[in-house]
Design an enzyme around this catalytic site. Sequence first.
Site, PDB file in Angstrom:
ATOM      1  N   SER A 150       0.834  -1.209   0.000  1.00  0.00           N
ATOM      2  CA  SER A 150       0.000   0.000   0.000  1.00  0.00           C
ATOM      3  C   SER A 150       0.861   1.248   0.000  1.00  0.00           C
ATOM      4  O   SER A 150       1.962   1.258   0.541  1.00  0.00           O
ATOM      5  CB  SER A 150      -0.910   0.027   1.226  1.00  0.00           C
ATOM      6  OG  SER A 150      -1.611   1.259   1.236  1.00  0.00           O
ATOM      7  N   LYS A 204      -4.493  -6.583   3.246  1.00  0.00           N
ATOM      8  CA  LYS A 204      -4.442  -5.440   2.315  1.00  0.00           C
ATOM      9  C   LYS A 204      -5.857  -5.085   1.844  1.00  0.00           C
ATOM     10  O   LYS A 204      -6.204  -3.912   1.704  1.00  0.00           O
ATOM     11  CB  LYS A 204      -3.538  -5.775   1.113  1.00  0.00           C
ATOM     12  CG  LYS A 204      -3.565  -4.735  -0.009  1.00  0.00           C
ATOM     13  CD  LYS A 204      -2.997  -3.424   0.456  1.00  0.00           C
ATOM     14  CE  LYS A 204      -2.931  -2.268  -0.501  1.00  0.00           C
ATOM     15  NZ  LYS A 204      -3.453  -2.249  -1.803  1.00  0.00           N
ATOM     16  N   GLU A 211      -9.903   2.262   4.057  1.00  0.00           N
ATOM     17  CA  GLU A 211      -9.613   3.476   3.275  1.00  0.00           C
ATOM     18  C   GLU A 211     -10.917   4.011   2.645  1.00  0.00           C
ATOM     19  O   GLU A 211     -11.178   5.217   2.663  1.00  0.00           O
ATOM     20  CB  GLU A 211      -8.589   3.099   2.199  1.00  0.00           C
ATOM     21  CG  GLU A 211      -8.147   4.198   1.272  1.00  0.00           C
ATOM     22  CD  GLU A 211      -7.254   3.603   0.165  1.00  0.00           C
ATOM     23  OE1 GLU A 211      -6.273   2.896   0.479  1.00  0.00           O
ATOM     24  OE2 GLU A 211      -7.553   3.854  -1.014  1.00  0.00           O
TER      25      GLU A 211
HETATM   26  P1  NBP Z   1      -1.670  -2.216 -13.827  1.00  0.00           P
HETATM   27  O1  NBP Z   1      -2.621  -2.796 -12.843  1.00  0.00           O
HETATM   28  O2  NBP Z   1      -2.141  -1.102 -14.680  1.00  0.00           O
HETATM   29  O3  NBP Z   1      -1.150  -3.415 -14.781  1.00  0.00           O
HETATM   30  C1  NBP Z   1      -0.291  -3.148 -15.849  1.00  0.00           C
HETATM   31  C2  NBP Z   1       0.807  -4.192 -15.916  1.00  0.00           C
HETATM   32  O4  NBP Z   1       0.238  -5.512 -16.041  1.00  0.00           O
HETATM   33  C3  NBP Z   1       1.704  -3.997 -17.125  1.00  0.00           C
HETATM   34  O5  NBP Z   1       3.023  -4.310 -16.782  1.00  0.00           O
HETATM   35  C4  NBP Z   1       1.134  -5.001 -18.115  1.00  0.00           C
HETATM   36  O6  NBP Z   1       2.038  -5.391 -19.107  1.00  0.00           O
HETATM   37  C5  NBP Z   1       0.852  -6.137 -17.192  1.00  0.00           C
HETATM   38  N1  NBP Z   1      -0.007  -7.170 -17.776  1.00  0.00           N
HETATM   39  C6  NBP Z   1      -1.305  -7.158 -18.124  1.00  0.00           C
HETATM   40 BR1  NBP Z   1      -2.417  -5.689 -18.012  1.00  0.00          BR
HETATM   41  N2  NBP Z   1      -1.749  -8.311 -18.611  1.00  0.00           N
HETATM   42  C7  NBP Z   1      -0.678  -9.116 -18.598  1.00  0.00           C
HETATM   43  C8  NBP Z   1      -0.491 -10.448 -18.989  1.00  0.00           C
HETATM   44  N3  NBP Z   1      -1.490 -11.194 -19.464  1.00  0.00           N
HETATM   45  N4  NBP Z   1       0.746 -10.986 -18.854  1.00  0.00           N
HETATM   46  C9  NBP Z   1       1.755 -10.251 -18.370  1.00  0.00           C
HETATM   47  N5  NBP Z   1       1.640  -8.975 -17.971  1.00  0.00           N
HETATM   48  C10 NBP Z   1       0.437  -8.410 -18.086  1.00  0.00           C
HETATM   49  O7  NBP Z   1      -0.303  -1.773 -13.108  1.00  0.00           O
HETATM   50  P2  NBP Z   1      -0.080  -0.973 -11.736  1.00  0.00           P
HETATM   51  O8  NBP Z   1      -1.017   0.192 -11.610  1.00  0.00           O
HETATM   52  O9  NBP Z   1       1.375  -0.762 -11.663  1.00  0.00           O
HETATM   53  O10 NBP Z   1      -0.513  -2.015 -10.625  1.00  0.00           O
HETATM   54  C11 NBP Z   1       0.081  -3.293 -10.484  1.00  0.00           C
HETATM   55  C12 NBP Z   1      -0.601  -4.036  -9.357  1.00  0.00           C
HETATM   56  O11 NBP Z   1      -0.427  -3.281  -8.150  1.00  0.00           O
HETATM   57  C13 NBP Z   1      -2.108  -4.186  -9.527  1.00  0.00           C
HETATM   58  O12 NBP Z   1      -2.522  -5.401  -8.959  1.00  0.00           O
HETATM   59  C14 NBP Z   1      -2.682  -3.046  -8.721  1.00  0.00           C
HETATM   60  O13 NBP Z   1      -3.993  -3.272  -8.279  1.00  0.00           O
HETATM   61  C15 NBP Z   1      -1.695  -3.012  -7.550  1.00  0.00           C
HETATM   62  N6  NBP Z   1      -1.603  -1.738  -6.838  1.00  0.00           N
HETATM   63  C16 NBP Z   1      -1.659  -0.580  -7.529  1.00  0.00           C
HETATM   64  C17 NBP Z   1      -1.566   0.619  -6.826  1.00  0.00           C
HETATM   65  C18 NBP Z   1      -1.582   1.935  -7.565  1.00  0.00           C
HETATM   66  O14 NBP Z   1      -1.575   2.983  -6.903  1.00  0.00           O
HETATM   67  N7  NBP Z   1      -1.573   1.930  -8.906  1.00  0.00           N
HETATM   68  C19 NBP Z   1      -1.414   0.614  -5.449  1.00  0.00           C
HETATM   69  C20 NBP Z   1      -1.319  -0.594  -4.766  1.00  0.00           C
HETATM   70  C21 NBP Z   1      -1.428  -1.769  -5.486  1.00  0.00           C
HETATM   71  P3  NBP Z   1       2.046  -4.639 -20.531  1.00  0.00           P
HETATM   72  O15 NBP Z   1       2.923  -3.438 -20.325  1.00  0.00           O
HETATM   73  O16 NBP Z   1       2.630  -5.631 -21.427  1.00  0.00           O
HETATM   74  O17 NBP Z   1       0.638  -4.269 -20.869  1.00  0.00           O
END
Ligand code: NBP
Length: 499
Positions: A150, A204, A211
């Site tokens: 988080s 989480k 939150e």
């Molecule tokens: P995203 O949730 O937007 O996911 C994008 C990533 O997933 C890219 O690297 C993409 O690769 C990859 N991906 C996908 Br979509 N489908 C795929 C597949 N079939 N095989 C391999 N890779 C794949 O990214 P994020 O916002 O960085 O979040 C990552 C995780 O962290 C999520 O579970 C999210 O819920 C969690 N999280 C996010 C936050 C936040 O503030 N954003 C906070 C806490 C937790 P590509 O580049 O090839 O499309």
Amino acid sequence: MWITTTSFSTRGRARVAFPLVTELSRIGVTGLAVMGANLARNIARRGIPVAVHNRTSARTEEFMEAYSGEGTFTAAESTEEFVAALERPRRIIVMVKAGAPVDAVIQELVPLLDEGDIIIDAGNSHFPDTIRRTQECAERGLRFMGVGVSGGEEGALNGPSIMPGGDPSAYAEVEEILTSIAAQVDGTPCCVHVGPDGAGHYVKMVHNGIEYADIQLIAEAYDLLTHVAGLDAPAIAKIFEEWNSGDLESFLIEITAKVLAKTDEKTGRPLVDVIVDQAGQKGTGTWTAIDALNLGVPLTGITEAVFARGISSLREERKAASKVLVGPNPSEAANRTDLVEDIRQALYASKVVAYAQGFAQMRAASKNYGWNLDLGAMARIWRGGCIIRAQFLNRITEAYEEHGDLENLLMVPYFTEAVANAQDAWRRVVITATEQGVAIPAFASSLSYYDAYRRERGPANLIQGLRDFFGAHTYQRIDAEGWYHTRWPQDGVEVRTDA
Ligand code: NBP
């Protein structure tokens, strides 16, 4: 030794040469969107060599172009190269979109891994998926960890709150890395082994649920300050700034003041006044509420917060309804001089209830799933790095340290008194909001929970009578053991059913 990679595809772009390290990396990160990229940078900045990989290799290239100078990275174009770049046991953080992408990545990795290697899913996966993946990986001799992270992108880069779940032997292999990249509060890392399989992702999930409740309570306070106290956004910003120096001190109250104080460059109006009143969500609040319903835990604050986002998204319906459905006539009496302080107290008391409910849910889940969660430690690792970080969490940690296995935080003298002191103001706020026609689902439901929880005898006796009447569901008596049914329509005679 540094060598220049020649294997990295440029996919039609100008070829970029990155220094590549021949030594094996201690950990790998696959998924280089905002969270994965920042986690990889956070790890590398601590002097730990990291292998990086992304399904679409252009993203890996962009990462290396921007950040390769921050530490020792090995960029891998293929999954095979990525796995080969890691020391054993391999430690692989998967930071991709939750759901099917996580399974897709695991399927690609599994044939390339060796017994004892560790796959760490650090995204927001649903805990039943984590339990399943743990089992599937174990069947292939692999160790799987579901790790809650988080703090958003800023936290991932500079120190998140980390909630690792999984096999303790796997945690031992990554503890040093995870505790070094986590937020630190009073010299203590905001990272502790939560429990087996889905425990980390569960905690989480509840964190995110809390939150939701926190944010909804802030939104209700803002609504009352706007529509009952008649204040504008800059004035409300100052109020939140003041509130942030007292009991309510927290990241969310701090950023509320900042959001409310921001002026829109295009219109010169407060930015918040030009933002559409329709809240998004990614599902973790809903998961929390669903599991509370499954466990039979009354989780009114978080659940109302999820419903409130639901009603906010009915924007077109609300627009039509605003022209048809009538509310009360606004009354001058509502704008009392002490209203702002009353709202502060209502916000604090409702927040106490939301946390009490969230912790009660984790307690029930711990028993139900066999996780043996240390709830005081959960409050401790939420004190820094995460979105709900707050002073208040110190009190929760102390409560568990002093009282052990607590059924409900409201029973701890500190919180009993806090809510008792706030209740008059809280009731006045609920009355005023109701009279003025301002929706306060989280304030009101938290107060109702408090009133229901503190009643020795509620009205469920009648519910049991009705259930027995129409469905012969039976009831217990206050003056005798056993279960009873009354033959209501027939002869009205009560019979014992369990004898
Ligand atoms: P995203 O949730 O937007 O996911 C994008 C990533 O997933 C890219 O690297 C993409 O690769 C990859 N991906 C996908 Br979509 N489908 C795929 C597949 N079939 N095989 C391999 N890779 C794949 O990214 P994020 O916002 O960085 O979040 C990552 C995780 O962290 C999520 O579970 C999210 O819920 C969690 N999280 C996010 C936050 C936040 O503030 N954003 C906070 C806490 C937790 P590509 O580049 O090839 O499309």
